[in-house]
Structures are given as structure tokens and as C-alpha cells.
Motif scaffolding. Structure first.
Motif, PDB file in Angstrom:
ATOM      1  N   TYR A  60       0.846  -1.203   0.000  1.00  0.00           N
ATOM      2  CA  TYR A  60       0.000   0.000   0.000  1.00  0.00           C
ATOM      3  C   TYR A  60       0.873   1.241   0.000  1.00  0.00           C
ATOM      4  CZ  TYR A  60      -3.763   3.176   1.434  1.00  0.00           C
ATOM      5  OH  TYR A  60      -4.674   4.179   1.500  1.00  0.00           O
TER       6      TYR A  60
ATOM      7  N   PRO B 212      -4.311   3.037   6.206  1.00  0.00           N
ATOM      8  CA  PRO B 212      -5.249   3.247   7.303  1.00  0.00           C
ATOM      9  C   PRO B 212      -5.541   1.914   7.997  1.00  0.00           C
ATOM     10  CG  PRO B 212      -6.056   4.250   5.280  1.00  0.00           C
ATOM     11  CD  PRO B 212      -4.878   3.420   4.913  1.00  0.00           C
TER      12      PRO B 212
ATOM     13  N   GLN C 228      -8.217  -0.382   6.473  1.00  0.00           N
ATOM     14  CA  GLN C 228      -7.831  -1.050   5.232  1.00  0.00           C
ATOM     15  C   GLN C 228      -6.981  -2.274   5.521  1.00  0.00           C
ATOM     16  OE1 GLN C 228      -9.102  -0.018   2.270  1.00  0.00           O
ATOM     17  NE2 GLN C 228     -10.171   1.401   3.601  1.00  0.00           N
TER      18      GLN C 228
ATOM     19  N   ARG D 268      -9.067  -5.014   6.918  1.00  0.00           N
ATOM     20  CA  ARG D 268      -9.900  -5.628   5.872  1.00  0.00           C
ATOM     21  C   ARG D 268      -9.086  -6.600   5.031  1.00  0.00           C
ATOM     22  NH1 ARG D 268     -12.756  -1.408   2.549  1.00  0.00           N
ATOM     23  NH2 ARG D 268     -13.991  -1.241   4.428  1.00  0.00           N
TER      24      ARG D 268
END
Lengths: 235, 204
Positions: free
Chosen positions: A97, A106, A109, A112
Motif C-alpha cells: 500500500y 489506514p 484497510q 480488511r
């Protein structure tokens, strides 16, 4: 769980609508060492028991709480080796990322993506679900956050949560003690008291591990002597 | 003739006081022939982020579509707008993916970041970012644009003065370039509003 006929293949639903392997994975988590997390107004604390199989084990070499990024840390209950694999994958995803966006990932994220990995292992051939639940603690632009991720891949945001052997007592204790305006130091004390509730034997800086993240957004695992200081404040 | 000069373009972005302006010419050509005089080269990603794409028109359009796709997914996942700096990193990564068969485009990115601070940057066709505090240029008229901007630019201009400056710089630069021109398209962005204006220059 009388659907033992359906417990051989994890990708097959049982008649009651469950994936039996995931239930078994949750049992593995439930028999793991207790861990917990508390979200304060200015930070998050995660803690776990560190019961080693023998006094001959070098406790400094064992680290159950690990950081995923400089501002996100994680603790687990369940099978240690499984958590190591997840930590490795999550760290890689966080770095990917960053490489793409040049921005720290974040917390939501990363949670998830980790949850997606765990779900993949419940729907692929030839693999088994992870035998860990993770508590992810982080601090980003949305403030302090605490997430729990289960072997099924579901994740929840918590104000305070516990997992492992002593989960029901610990959660009851947390429900009583938790306040919305708790500061980080209070949260650390509460975490220690919660661990003490179900602790067999003498609690010390060497057999529990505590990780904190404050508004400076740096995740830190406390050293045994720092843990001892907090323990003495609690006494 | 270079592939970057096939269609012709002129792009410029400038920083003002709590605002920015991004401007382009309007010509679409096929070498010496002019095909369109209202061709869009600047695209809105969101209200505080614009990207202009100079170079080969087909690559510019495809690249824009890919970036909109990435941005929409980002917005759905993260429930927030992309910051200009983040978007610039994304564009750079997307361009470098095609390092050995690149998009023949030069992007100019302009946006308002945290606290509405203006951000501009440009990059080459394979993603080498160039940040600037004052102005960035791209396209076939880039050399003339560099000269015009360098002499006309002042720091901390207010919105209206910034508009005048960028318009003058664009028009004088494209007048010296046969492949760009046919007017100008200027976007002036402040924290509260976006103003779009068409310029009339030498229509050749």
C-alpha cells in the motif's frame, strides 16, 4: 456440533448452515492464552499472557505482540505459528500500500485485507482456516482503533475486547470497568487488572506482554521493566 | 517526428495563494492537420484534484479512464477523497508499470491537499515525479511555457490575478507552437469553488 459427517471438508456447509472447520478453529482460539485490548481516548493498549511451557525457556526470545506498521500493532490468541504467517502477510500488504500511495495504510484497510486473507483460507482447496483470532490496535487519521479478526474472516471494531481461555470473565470485567473517557494510562491499568483476574500463578513483567500506541502514533511493546512499573502502580 | 508530437498539446499549472490554476490548449491534431478545436485535456478527479494529460491523445484518454477507475475504487474502500500527493504517487506507479511499453503521456497534476494547501506536480511518461512550488508545464509547447511562466509568475497571487497570469502565459506560449493552440481552457480552483473559463486566442 453433531454434524461430524460434514467436518471433513472445510469448504462444505453442514446442514445447520455452519462451516464446521471454522467452529473448530474458534475452539482452538478459545483454548489459547488470554489476550485483550482496550481503546482509550488518546490511544490503544493490547495485552496478553505469556505463559511459557518451562522455566528453561528464554522469555526474551518470545514476542507475542508484534507491530505490523509503525502505527499498528497486533496480538493473538490461538496458534502462534498461524499468527506469524498472518503478521508476515499483513506487513507485506501494508508495505505494498505504501509503495503505491506513499501513504501509511489506514487501520481499517489493513484489517480488511488481513480478514480477506483469513476468509480465503476458508474457501480454498487443500488449506485449513487459521487457528487464531487477532486483536489489531492502531492510531491513524481517524484516531485510535481496535479491531478483532476471527478465523472466519469477520472483523469487528471494539471499544474493549478479550479472547482466549478466560474470555467470558475478562469481557464481564471489562464491561464493568470500561468508561468512554478512559485515558491510556487508565486503560493499561485496567488491562493488567483484567489479566490478573484469570491469571494462574504470580503475575510479573516476564509472564505478560503489553503493547501500547498513543497519540504520537508509534506502536511500542513495553519492556519487562516498564510492565513491572505498571504492575506496581496497580498493586 | 516524435510520438509525443503527434497530437500536440500545451499544459500548465500554477500555484497561487490558497488556490491553484490549471490550463490547457484546445487543439487536437493529426500531425499538421487540425481535427478538433474543443478537445479536453484536463480532467476532474474530484473537486479538489485535477489532472491534465499531454502527449498522445489515445494514451491520454485510456490513462484517464484507468485513473478514474482506481480513484473510484479507492473512494469506495476508504470512504474519503484521495489527497493530491497520494494521487500523484498512484499515477507514478501506474506509469512505471508500463516501463518497457509506456503510455506516451505527460501528466500534470494539481490539487488542494490537507488544509487546502495547493499541490502541483508533473512527471515524465514513465513516472518520474517532479514537484514544484510555483508552476509546472507539459506538452509540445513546454519550452515556450517555461519561458513565459518564469517571467510572468509571482508567488502568492490571488485567484483573479492567478487566472490572468496563467492565461497570458498559456496564450503567448501556444502562439509560438504550431501544434498547440485554438484557444485555452482554464480551471481556477479555490477551497470553495471551481471556475472554468474558455480563452480565445489566435485561432490557428
Amino acid at each position: 456440533m453433531g454434524d461430524s459427517q460434514y467436518s471433513f471438508s472445510l469448504t462444505t456447509f453442514s446442514p445447520s448452515g455452519k462451516l464446521v472447520q471454522i467452529e473448530h478453529a474458534l475452539t482452538a482460539v478459545g483454548s489459547g492464552q488470554t489476550s485483550l485490548g482496550i481503546k482509550a481516548v488518546n490511544g490503544v493498549v493490547i495485552a496478553t499472557e505469556k505463559k511459557l511451557p518451562s522455566i528453561l525457556v528464554d522469555e526474551t526470545s518470545v514476542q507475542k505482540i508484534q507491530s505490523l506498521t509503525p502505527n499498528i500493532g497486533v496480538v493473538y490468541s490461538g496458534m502462534g505459528p498461524d499468527s506469524r504467517v498472518l503478521v508476515r502477510k499483513s506487513r507485506k500488504q501494508a508495505e505494498q500500500y505504501y509503495r503505491l500511495y506513499k501513504e501509511p495504510i489506514p487501520v481499517t484497510q489493513l484489517v480488511r485485507e488481513t480478514a480477506t486473507v483469513m476468509q480465503e483460507f476458508t474457501q480454498s482447496g487443500g488449506v485449513r482456516p487459521f487457528g487464531v483470532s487477532l486483536l489489531v490496535a492502531g492510531y491513524d487519521d481517524k484516531g485510535p482503533q481496535l479491531y478483532q479478526v476471527d478465523p472466519s474472516g469477520s472483523y469487528f471494531s471494539w471499544k474493549a475486547s478479550a479472547m482466549g481461555k478466560n474470555v467470558s470473565n475478562a469481557k464481564a470485567f471489562l464491561e464493568k470497568r470500561y468508561t468512554e473517557d478512559m485515558e491510556l494510562d487508565d486503560a493499561v491499568h485496567t488491562a493488567i487488572l483484567t489479566l490478573k483476574e484469570g491469571f494462574e500463578g504470580q503475575i510479573s513483567g516476564k509472564n505478560i506482554e503489553i503493547g501500547v500506541i498513543d497519540s504520537k502514533r508509534i506502536f511500542k511493546v513495553l519492556s519487562p521493566s516498564e510492565v513491572e512499573d505498571y504492575l506496581q502502580e496497580v498493586e | 517526428m516524435s510520438i509525443f508530437e503527434y497530437n500536440g498539446s500545451a499544459l500548465v499549472a500554477m500555484v497561487g495563494k490558497n488556490c491553484f490554476a490549471i490550463a490547457s490548449d484546445r487543439r487536437l491534431g493529426v500531425q499538421l492537420q487540425t481535427i478538433a478545436t474543443d478537445f479536453q485535456k484536463i480532467y476532474r478527479i474530484h473537486n479538489k484534484l485535477f489532472i491534465g494529460l499531454a502527449g498522445l491523445a489515445t494514451d491520454a484518454q485510456t490513462l484517464y479512464q484507468r485513473l478514474v477507475f482506481r480513484n473510484k475504487l479507492y473512494h469506495l474502500r476508504e470512504e474519503r477523497d484521495m489527497k493530491p500527493e497520494t494521487f500523484a504517487s498512484l499515477v507514478s506507479a501506474v506509469l512505471y508499470e508500463k516501463r518497457f511499453g509506456p503510455y506516451f503521456c505527460q501528466p500534470v497534476i494539481a490539487g488542494l491537499g490537507d488544509d487546502d494547501k495547493p499541490f502541483i506536480c508533473t512527471m515524465d511518461s514513465i513516472g518520474a515525479k517532479e514537484l514544484a512550488k510555483d508552476f509546472v508545464v507539459a506538452g509540445t509547447a513546454s519550452e515556450s511555457l517555461y519561458g513565459a511562466c518564469e517571467s510572468m509568475f509571482k508567488p502568492d497571487m490571488e485567484a483573479e490575478e492567478l487566472f490572468e497570469t496563467i492565461s497570458q502565459a498559456l496564450i503567448s506560449a501556444v502562439d509560438r507552437d504550431c501544434l498547440s493552440g485554438w484557444g485555452g481552457h482554464v480551471y481556477l480552483v479555490t477551497p470553495t469553488e471551481v471556475t472554468e473559463r474558455i480563452l480565445k486566442g489566435r485561432m490557428d
